[in-house]
Design an enzyme around this catalytic site. Structure first.
Site, PDB file in Angstrom:
ATOM      1  N   CYS A  50     -16.599   6.876   0.754  1.00  0.00           N
ATOM      2  CA  CYS A  50     -15.920   7.325  -0.465  1.00  0.00           C
ATOM      3  C   CYS A  50     -16.873   8.118  -1.359  1.00  0.00           C
ATOM      4  CB  CYS A  50     -15.372   6.111  -1.213  1.00  0.00           C
ATOM      5  SG  CYS A  50     -14.457   6.560  -2.690  1.00  0.00           S
ATOM      6  N   CYS A  54     -18.439   3.618  -7.581  1.00  0.00           N
ATOM      7  CA  CYS A  54     -18.158   2.292  -8.155  1.00  0.00           C
ATOM      8  C   CYS A  54     -19.275   1.323  -7.723  1.00  0.00           C
ATOM      9  CB  CYS A  54     -16.794   1.801  -7.701  1.00  0.00           C
ATOM     10  SG  CYS A  54     -15.493   3.045  -7.969  1.00  0.00           S
ATOM     11  N   CYS A  57     -18.980  -1.501  -5.035  1.00  0.00           N
ATOM     12  CA  CYS A  57     -18.209  -1.234  -3.816  1.00  0.00           C
ATOM     13  C   CYS A  57     -19.089  -0.828  -2.637  1.00  0.00           C
ATOM     14  CB  CYS A  57     -17.183  -0.141  -4.103  1.00  0.00           C
ATOM     15  SG  CYS A  57     -16.106   0.154  -2.685  1.00  0.00           S
ATOM     16  N   CYS A  94      -0.237  -4.634   1.140  1.00  0.00           N
ATOM     17  CA  CYS A  94      -0.981  -3.682   0.308  1.00  0.00           C
ATOM     18  C   CYS A  94      -1.920  -2.876   1.208  1.00  0.00           C
ATOM     19  CB  CYS A  94      -1.812  -4.415  -0.734  1.00  0.00           C
ATOM     20  SG  CYS A  94      -0.881  -5.646  -1.667  1.00  0.00           S
ATOM     21  N   CYS A 127       2.646  -2.057  -1.476  1.00  0.00           N
ATOM     22  CA  CYS A 127       1.741  -1.612  -2.546  1.00  0.00           C
ATOM     23  C   CYS A 127       0.675  -0.731  -1.904  1.00  0.00           C
ATOM     24  CB  CYS A 127       1.112  -2.826  -3.212  1.00  0.00           C
ATOM     25  SG  CYS A 127      -0.091  -2.406  -4.487  1.00  0.00           S
ATOM     26  N   CYS A 187       0.233  -2.147 -10.578  1.00  0.00           N
ATOM     27  CA  CYS A 187      -0.618  -3.315 -10.338  1.00  0.00           C
ATOM     28  C   CYS A 187      -1.986  -2.932 -10.883  1.00  0.00           C
ATOM     29  CB  CYS A 187      -0.674  -3.593  -8.837  1.00  0.00           C
ATOM     30  SG  CYS A 187      -1.934  -4.785  -8.371  1.00  0.00           S
ATOM     31  N   ARG A 263      -2.778 -12.302 -10.212  1.00  0.00           N
ATOM     32  CA  ARG A 263      -3.271 -12.505  -8.835  1.00  0.00           C
ATOM     33  C   ARG A 263      -4.725 -12.938  -8.838  1.00  0.00           C
ATOM     34  NH1 ARG A 263      -1.900  -7.830  -6.727  1.00  0.00           N
ATOM     35  NH2 ARG A 263       0.193  -8.682  -6.552  1.00  0.00           N
TER      36      ARG A 263
HETATM   37  S1  SF4 Z   1     -13.689   1.147  -5.373  1.00  0.00           S
HETATM   38 FE1  SF4 Z   1     -14.864   1.916  -3.579  1.00  0.00          FE
HETATM   39  S2  SF4 Z   1     -13.335   2.906  -2.302  1.00  0.00           S
HETATM   40 FE2  SF4 Z   1     -12.405   2.699  -4.354  1.00  0.00          FE
HETATM   41  S3  SF4 Z   1     -12.895   4.612  -5.437  1.00  0.00           S
HETATM   42 FE3  SF4 Z   1     -14.552   3.177  -5.925  1.00  0.00          FE
HETATM   43  S4  SF4 Z   1     -16.145   3.592  -4.369  1.00  0.00           S
HETATM   44 FE4  SF4 Z   1     -14.227   4.511  -3.613  1.00  0.00          FE
END
Ligand code: SF4
Length: 324
Positions: A50, A54, A57, A94, A127, A187, A263
């Site tokens: 990605c 984040c 993540c 989901c 979802c 959600c 949740r």
């Molecule tokens: S949570 Fe992970 S997968 Fe989702 S946008 Fe952020 S870096 Fe990308």
């Protein structure tokens, strides 16, 4: 009392613990069957690589986790998982894709729409969480059969920039507005244990209480620390989530958002069965079942079945109609 200001939320959160639980139970009784739990399955249909950053993540291309990016799953492979999820008792399916967002013209988006159409035939709530979307994409998703779109705020606006820099809080709220404009349910929740304060958690809740309509479901995730993520560098030894803080937050969410499903999401595996029971008592009425949650382990399926049986909890029926 309508609880939509930070002061009101703080007053609810900080009241004596048993009074807070009493109030949350009363809210639960008024709006929800007390002995029913929504059972959801979450599948990563496109894992890793990605472009976003984040901090928590493992799927961020900027993390040092070393997760091998995978292709977008095809419809038939997703359907195998969805059919199994239904057979195992899930009423909501989901699907999450690790990317910044979707472009309506992209072939990948058309493939996701095809998958959604197929899954929606199974009679489960559908979802998806696909990142940022335009109103047009939101309409297409709704037409394909999506019942709810997940897009988490993660934390307060103030703490957000510590966690994510590649898209803004405003971007998130815009996507949520697009989802609502298309008539899909939202959600939306967050993650605790990322170094934020209780005030950050309540500020996020304050934003959620302003949504119109209210979010259909509010996932409360507990951080699952992963070596190699940026958050792991920021917080090399993250403290365990204080169970009573988690219960207070769930009870406050239940009271502030009485018609939303709350949740108990990521991190449930690290809670004892007594801790989970307290969360359910405080108003959590939705969980993910199955062994995996995107890229992390979920609670053991057999343990879940045993706990729900011990608590005399049965599955909450799916709501398949979408808001007008
Ligand atoms: S949570 Fe992970 S997968 Fe989702 S946008 Fe952020 S870096 Fe990308």
């Amino acid at each position: 009392m309508s609880a939509s200001s930070l002061e009101q939320l703080e007053a609810i959160y900080n009241q004596p613990f048993f009074k807070l639980i009493d109030d949350a139970r009363a809210t639960m009784r008024k709006h929800w069957p007390e002995d029913e739990m929504q059972l959801c399955t979450l599948l990563s249909i496109k894992t890793g690589g990605c472009s976003e950053d984040c901090a928590y993540c493992s799927q961020s291309g900027r993390s040092k986790v070393g997760l091998k990016p995978g292709p977008l799953m095809n419809t038939e492979d997703v359907m195998k998982v969805a059919r199994l999820a239904k057979a195992e008792g899930s009423t909501r399916f989901c699907m999450g894709a690790a990317w910044k967002g979707v472009k309506e013209t992209d072939k990948k988006f058309q493939s996701v729409l095809e998958t959604i159409r197929a899954v929606s035939e199974l009679g489960m709530e559908v979802c998806v969480t696909l990142g940022q979307i335009s109103e047009d994409a939101a309409h297409q998703l709704k037409d394909a059969g999506v019942t709810a779109y997940n897009h988490n705020l993660d934390t307060s606006e103030e703490y957000y920039s510590e966690i994510i820099t590649t898209h803004t809080y405003k971007d998130r709220l815009e996507t949520i507005q697009n989802v609502q404009a298309a008539g899909m349910s939202v959600c939306c929740g967050g993650i605790i244990g990322m170094g934020e304060t209780v005030t950050d958690r309540l500020k996020m809740l304050e934003v959620l209480t302003k949504f119109n309509p209210a979010p259909e479901s509010v996932p409360i995730n507990c951080l699952v620390p992963i070596e190699g993520t940026r958050l792991n560098e920021m917080l090399p030894e993250p403290p365990m989530i204080d169970i009573l803080e988690l219960v207070r937050l769930i009870a406050t969410t239940r009271i502030a958002l009485p018609t939303s499903k709350v949740r108990l999401s990521a991190g449930r595996r690290r809670l004892t069965k007594e801790g989970q029971t307290l969360c359910f008592l405080a108003g959590a009425n939705s969980i993910f079942i199955g062994d995996r949650l995107l890229t992390t382990d979920n609670a053991d399926a057999k343990d879940d079945a045993k706990l729900l049986s011990e608590l005399n909890i049965s599955p909450l029926a799916p709501v398949l109609s979408q808001p007008a």
